[in-house]
Design a protein around this motif. Sequence first.
Motif, short mmCIF file in Angstrom:
data_model
loop_
_atom_site.label_atom_id
_atom_site.label_comp_id
_atom_site.label_asym_id
_atom_site.label_seq_id
_atom_site.Cartn_x
_atom_site.Cartn_y
_atom_site.Cartn_z
N ARG A 1 0.82 -1.21 0.00
CA ARG A 1 0.00 0.00 0.00
C ARG A 1 0.86 1.26 0.00
N ALA A 2 1.99 1.23 0.69
CA ALA A 2 2.89 2.39 0.69
C ALA A 2 3.48 2.63 -0.70
N PHE A 3 3.88 1.55 -1.37
CA PHE A 3 4.43 1.70 -2.72
C PHE A 3 3.36 2.20 -3.68
N ARG A 4 2.14 1.70 -3.54
CA ARG A 4 1.06 2.17 -4.40
C ARG A 4 0.81 3.66 -4.22
N GLY A 5 0.82 4.11 -2.98
CA GLY A 5 0.63 5.53 -2.73
C GLY A 5 1.78 6.37 -3.26
N LEU A 6 3.00 5.85 -3.16
CA LEU A 6 4.16 6.58 -3.69
C LEU A 6 4.10 6.69 -5.21
N ALA A 7 3.72 5.60 -5.89
CA ALA A 7 3.60 5.64 -7.34
C ALA A 7 2.50 6.60 -7.78
N LEU A 8 1.37 6.59 -7.08
CA LEU A 8 0.29 7.52 -7.40
C LEU A 8 0.72 8.97 -7.19
N ALA A 9 1.46 9.22 -6.13
CA ALA A 9 1.93 10.59 -5.88
C ALA A 9 2.91 11.04 -6.96
N ALA A 10 3.80 10.13 -7.40
CA ALA A 10 4.76 10.49 -8.44
C ALA A 10 4.04 10.80 -9.76
N GLY A 11 3.09 9.96 -10.15
CA GLY A 11 2.34 10.23 -11.38
C GLY A 11 1.55 11.52 -11.30
N THR A 12 0.94 11.78 -10.16
CA THR A 12 0.20 13.03 -9.99
C THR A 12 1.12 14.23 -10.05
N ALA A 13 2.33 14.10 -9.49
CA ALA A 13 3.29 15.21 -9.51
C ALA A 13 3.70 15.55 -10.93
N VAL A 14 3.86 14.54 -11.78
CA VAL A 14 4.21 14.80 -13.18
C VAL A 14 3.11 15.61 -13.86
N LEU A 15 1.87 15.21 -13.65
CA LEU A 15 0.76 15.95 -14.25
C LEU A 15 0.68 17.38 -13.72
N ALA B 1 2.37 24.81 -18.34
CA ALA B 1 1.42 25.38 -19.29
C ALA B 1 0.81 26.68 -18.75
N ILE B 2 0.46 26.70 -17.48
CA ILE B 2 -0.13 27.91 -16.89
C ILE B 2 0.88 29.05 -16.90
N PHE B 3 2.13 28.76 -16.56
CA PHE B 3 3.17 29.79 -16.57
C PHE B 3 3.36 30.37 -17.97
N LEU C 1 3.93 18.09 -27.09
CA LEU C 1 2.90 17.33 -26.39
C LEU C 1 2.05 16.54 -27.38
N ILE C 2 1.70 17.15 -28.51
CA ILE C 2 0.91 16.46 -29.52
C ILE C 2 1.69 15.28 -30.11
N VAL C 3 2.98 15.48 -30.34
CA VAL C 3 3.80 14.39 -30.88
C VAL C 3 3.84 13.21 -29.91
N ASN C 4 4.02 13.47 -28.63
CA ASN C 4 4.09 12.39 -27.66
C ASN C 4 2.75 11.68 -27.49
N ILE C 5 1.66 12.44 -27.50
CA ILE C 5 0.34 11.81 -27.40
C ILE C 5 0.07 10.95 -28.63
N THR C 6 0.45 11.44 -29.80
CA THR C 6 0.27 10.65 -31.02
C THR C 6 1.08 9.36 -30.97
N ALA C 7 2.31 9.45 -30.48
CA ALA C 7 3.15 8.25 -30.38
C ALA C 7 2.54 7.24 -29.43
N VAL D 1 3.20 19.19 -12.63
CA VAL D 1 4.30 19.96 -13.21
C VAL D 1 3.97 20.39 -14.64
N ILE D 2 3.41 19.48 -15.43
CA ILE D 2 3.04 19.82 -16.81
C ILE D 2 1.99 20.93 -16.81
#
Length: 361
Positions: free
Chosen positions: A62-76, A83-85, A340-346, A78-79
């Motif tokens: 459960r701790a690893f699952r929470g850490l992975a979820l936090a890392a994925g959320t942090a990436v989103l 974009a807002i900046f 971003l469009i190139v990566n989503i397309t890939a 940051v992106i």
Amino acid sequence: MGDTPHRSAHAGTGGTRVATSHEGPAGASARVAETSGIPGNSEPGLGGGGALPRARAFGAERAFRGLALAAGTAVLVVIAAIAIFLIAKAVPALRANTESFWTFEGWFPNDNPPKFGIGALAFGTVLTALLALLMAVPVALGIALYLSHYAPRRLGNGLGFLIDLLAAVPSVVFGLWGRDYFAQPVADLSAWLNRYFGWIPIFGDGPYGSSVLLGSVVLAIMVLPIITSLSREVFRQTPTANEEAALALGATRWEMVRTAVLPYGRPGVIAAVMLGLGRALGETIALALTLGSTYAISFNILQSGGNSIAANIANRFAEANDTGRGALIASGLVLFAITLIVNITARAIIYRRREFTESAA
């Protein structure tokens, strides 16, 4: 006759013990089986095995699952923050612009009134990246196939190590090499192409020098080790049974590669090509040193000129005022959207290919 009790299975050996399953009320044996195996319960059970251990409330999983979820959320996050900046810094300059940001080919954000457009820069960015891939992908796939299926193992490992080292060379080194030592050979090649293939619009007249062709060749050399390394690893993952089956049916080495290796590694090759495209789209210093820094949409790749979004930011940021910096940030926002469009397309291409492969299997 009478109320003779049922005997157990061991009664034939002389025992007269009455089966315990018939001594109690209905369902007693089931309760005994349910309670068997529970810690602290000494009553024997009739079923096999014990109860499953209870999951811990706060375990390592459960701790690893929470850490992975936090890392994925942090990436989103940051992106989204990037974009807002970019949007917040670009809006004032876009409001002050007196020309169409999408179609105007000039870049005069420091003038009064400011005039600038992204059309020529976006065109140069995409053109140089596509030309670089057009030159690099066939060579990279050929090298990857040779290293993985044709070369002796020691030679393949040594050459693969050298290619990986080539990927670590800084981009400024490629830019200086292209500007100082590779410009003249490309100019001679441009004159030869114009002499014999001048009837094709992309091989127009000079002057030759710092051109889109020079920048594309330098970019192709830069993305070549990335595509080669990833494709080589993908080709090595091909199941040995597939290759041996093709050879057992009488296929030649090339037919085995064409029917077993390439179809299996196609998603990985697509990912490698898209990664190389992302590197080419965002390259800054190498193109700033090899392109002619002009603002015009032209398909003539031999003539001196050309520009890209990243190279323009590097060349113009020091002399830009507040509106000029906002204009450069606006162009960076466009580059951010293109990448971003190139990566989503890939990712979409790889996902659809995986679905097709799994359904076919």
